[in-house]
Design a protein around this motif. Sequence first.
Motif, PDB file in Angstrom:
ATOM      1  N   VAL A 126       9.983  10.856 -14.146  1.00  0.00           N
ATOM      2  CA  VAL A 126      10.807   9.810 -13.135  1.00  0.00           C
ATOM      3  C   VAL A 126       9.988   8.948 -12.343  1.00  0.00           C
ATOM      4  O   VAL A 126      10.343   7.956 -12.127  1.00  0.00           O
ATOM      5  CB  VAL A 126      11.917  10.766 -12.700  1.00  0.00           C
ATOM      6  CG1 VAL A 126      12.841   9.648 -11.665  1.00  0.00           C
ATOM      7  CG2 VAL A 126      12.936  11.141 -13.567  1.00  0.00           C
ATOM      8  N   ALA A 127       8.845   9.737 -11.785  1.00  0.00           N
ATOM      9  CA  ALA A 127       8.225   8.812 -10.885  1.00  0.00           C
ATOM     10  C   ALA A 127       7.515   7.780 -11.559  1.00  0.00           C
ATOM     11  O   ALA A 127       7.393   6.677 -11.037  1.00  0.00           O
ATOM     12  CB  ALA A 127       6.925   9.944 -10.327  1.00  0.00           C
ATOM     13  N   GLY A 128       7.202   8.135 -12.838  1.00  0.00           N
ATOM     14  CA  GLY A 128       6.528   6.743 -13.639  1.00  0.00           C
ATOM     15  C   GLY A 128       7.786   5.657 -13.930  1.00  0.00           C
ATOM     16  O   GLY A 128       7.518   4.499 -14.084  1.00  0.00           O
ATOM     17  N   VAL A 129       8.963   6.186 -14.025  1.00  0.00           N
ATOM     18  CA  VAL A 129      10.008   5.173 -14.471  1.00  0.00           C
ATOM     19  C   VAL A 129      10.178   4.498 -13.270  1.00  0.00           C
ATOM     20  O   VAL A 129      10.422   3.263 -13.373  1.00  0.00           O
ATOM     21  CB  VAL A 129      11.171   6.124 -14.892  1.00  0.00           C
ATOM     22  CG1 VAL A 129      12.536   5.068 -14.924  1.00  0.00           C
ATOM     23  CG2 VAL A 129      10.961   6.968 -16.301  1.00  0.00           C
ATOM     24  N   ALA A 130      10.390   5.072 -12.083  1.00  0.00           N
ATOM     25  CA  ALA A 130      10.553   4.679 -10.939  1.00  0.00           C
ATOM     26  C   ALA A 130       9.385   3.528 -10.600  1.00  0.00           C
ATOM     27  O   ALA A 130       9.588   2.269 -10.332  1.00  0.00           O
ATOM     28  CB  ALA A 130      10.514   5.536  -9.497  1.00  0.00           C
ATOM     29  N   GLU A 131       7.989   3.739 -10.837  1.00  0.00           N
ATOM     30  CA  GLU A 131       6.815   2.771 -10.668  1.00  0.00           C
ATOM     31  C   GLU A 131       7.119   1.556 -11.768  1.00  0.00           C
ATOM     32  O   GLU A 131       6.920   0.428 -11.385  1.00  0.00           O
ATOM     33  CB  GLU A 131       5.638   3.672 -10.932  1.00  0.00           C
ATOM     34  CG  GLU A 131       4.485   2.670 -11.028  1.00  0.00           C
ATOM     35  CD  GLU A 131       4.273   1.872  -9.683  1.00  0.00           C
ATOM     36  OE1 GLU A 131       3.578   0.797  -9.791  1.00  0.00           O
ATOM     37  OE2 GLU A 131       4.842   2.393  -8.615  1.00  0.00           O
ATOM     38  N   GLY A 132       7.604   1.933 -12.734  1.00  0.00           N
ATOM     39  CA  GLY A 132       7.940   0.831 -13.896  1.00  0.00           C
ATOM     40  C   GLY A 132       8.991  -0.171 -13.395  1.00  0.00           C
ATOM     41  O   GLY A 132       8.872  -1.332 -13.359  1.00  0.00           O
ATOM     42  N   CYS A 133      10.077   0.511 -12.757  1.00  0.00           N
ATOM     43  CA  CYS A 133      10.985  -0.374 -12.152  1.00  0.00           C
ATOM     44  C   CYS A 133      10.563  -1.146 -10.896  1.00  0.00           C
ATOM     45  O   CYS A 133      10.990  -2.284 -10.791  1.00  0.00           O
ATOM     46  CB  CYS A 133      12.429   0.599 -11.721  1.00  0.00           C
ATOM     47  SG  CYS A 133      13.005   1.210 -12.994  1.00  0.00           S
ATOM     48  N   VAL A 134       9.787  -0.621 -10.080  1.00  0.00           N
ATOM     49  CA  VAL A 134       9.063  -1.255  -8.834  1.00  0.00           C
ATOM     50  C   VAL A 134       8.246  -2.701  -9.436  1.00  0.00           C
ATOM     51  O   VAL A 134       8.409  -3.537  -9.021  1.00  0.00           O
ATOM     52  CB  VAL A 134       8.243  -0.561  -8.110  1.00  0.00           C
ATOM     53  CG1 VAL A 134       7.540  -1.157  -7.051  1.00  0.00           C
ATOM     54  CG2 VAL A 134       9.277   0.588  -7.264  1.00  0.00           C
ATOM     55  N   GLN A 135       7.584  -2.178 -10.641  1.00  0.00           N
ATOM     56  CA  GLN A 135       6.591  -3.324 -11.090  1.00  0.00           C
ATOM     57  C   GLN A 135       7.716  -4.555 -11.549  1.00  0.00           C
ATOM     58  O   GLN A 135       7.208  -5.713 -11.566  1.00  0.00           O
ATOM     59  CB  GLN A 135       5.906  -2.744 -12.091  1.00  0.00           C
ATOM     60  CG  GLN A 135       4.681  -2.027 -11.806  1.00  0.00           C
ATOM     61  CD  GLN A 135       3.657  -1.535 -12.657  1.00  0.00           C
ATOM     62  OE1 GLN A 135       3.704  -2.031 -13.733  1.00  0.00           O
ATOM     63  NE2 GLN A 135       3.147  -0.342 -12.411  1.00  0.00           N
ATOM     64  N   SER A 136       8.774  -4.195 -12.176  1.00  0.00           N
ATOM     65  CA  SER A 136       9.773  -5.161 -12.765  1.00  0.00           C
ATOM     66  C   SER A 136      10.790  -5.769 -11.837  1.00  0.00           C
ATOM     67  O   SER A 136      11.678  -6.536 -12.352  1.00  0.00           O
ATOM     68  CB  SER A 136      10.274  -4.719 -14.174  1.00  0.00           C
ATOM     69  OG  SER A 136      10.781  -3.364 -13.722  1.00  0.00           O
ATOM     70  N   GLY A 137      10.900  -5.086 -10.677  1.00  0.00           N
ATOM     71  CA  GLY A 137      11.822  -5.424  -9.826  1.00  0.00           C
ATOM     72  C   GLY A 137      13.117  -5.098 -10.122  1.00  0.00           C
ATOM     73  O   GLY A 137      14.187  -5.503  -9.768  1.00  0.00           O
TER      74      GLY A 137
END
Length: 349
Positions: A126-137
């Motif tokens: 989920v940390a990776g999912v969150a990072e992807g979400c941050v990168q995409s806004g």
Amino acid sequence: MDHKNSQSASYAAAGVDITAGYKSVELMKKHIARTRNEGCLDDVGGFGGCFGLNLAGMEEPVLVSGTDGVGTKLKIAMLMDKHDTIGIDCVAMCVNDVICCGAKPLFFLDYIACGKNVPEKIAQIVAGVAEGCVQSGSALIGGETAEHPGMMAEDDYDLAGFSVGMVDKKKIIDNTATRPGDTVIALASSGVHSNGFSLVRKVFDVEHNPELMIPRADLGGKSLGEALLTPTKIYVKSVLALLEKVHVRGISHITGGGFYENVPRCIPDGLCARIDESAIQILPIFRLIQETGNIPMRDMFNTFNMGVGMVIVVPEAEVKEALAILTDCGEDAYVIGTITEGSEKVVLA
């Protein structure tokens, strides 16, 4: 929420530890918090994720959705025992699709199925999912973790996601605006991204390859496993910046099917994207795959992105401005072809 009264010895004996699920949620909350944006209305833990839409300036708002998984790239993560970046791939595969029609991603939900819920591992995913979400806004507003004993091995898991974006109807990008004389711009990929891994695994026999973790000079000092696990690049913010200043005719996300399946999606009937194969900056990992597997080059371009994660079609007169904007956004962007009349939608030569 207090879960001290919620436990079942009988369910645990059947292979499902519901308390592990509660611990997973607690561990992932700090990661989810990083993704909150102005549309978030509640905290994780309810039955549905709520998101408020800001429709200011929208004449006809259209919601655009995309869903995808990571495929058998997950096997590399399991072999490497590295689970904190695979979530970026999951987000990328969805939001990079959504942006192709000009929609700004708003929120994301994930789904993790596992043989055994190990809270620390789930939190890494989920940390990776969150990072992807941050990168995409995008805001990560919910998800699900399901334990499947008896259906999956304890160490196995699968990951999928779902993105929703929004665009004004009059600004939707499809293939109707592309014209002869337009220019095709490539946005460099970060590596194999998240498709073609069934072939990759076969070529390198990764499950039985002792060299998976040995650094290689031909991969810039990375091991084969590290190179293959490089997260999919997310292009959302760069493309949104481009859309503000340039008349973008079409966008294609280069995923499964490579150039031959994806470039035609932004080309109308009667026109052809003529791609200069020699202009494509092929990454070393693809040379290694091609040579190791003795794979015909056409099959490579019909399976992998070959170093181009996204192509964008713009009017010839706006190429210089488009390249400048994309470069300022941190993209390695360059011209690889033009649009001409023709019955084949894509030709590599």
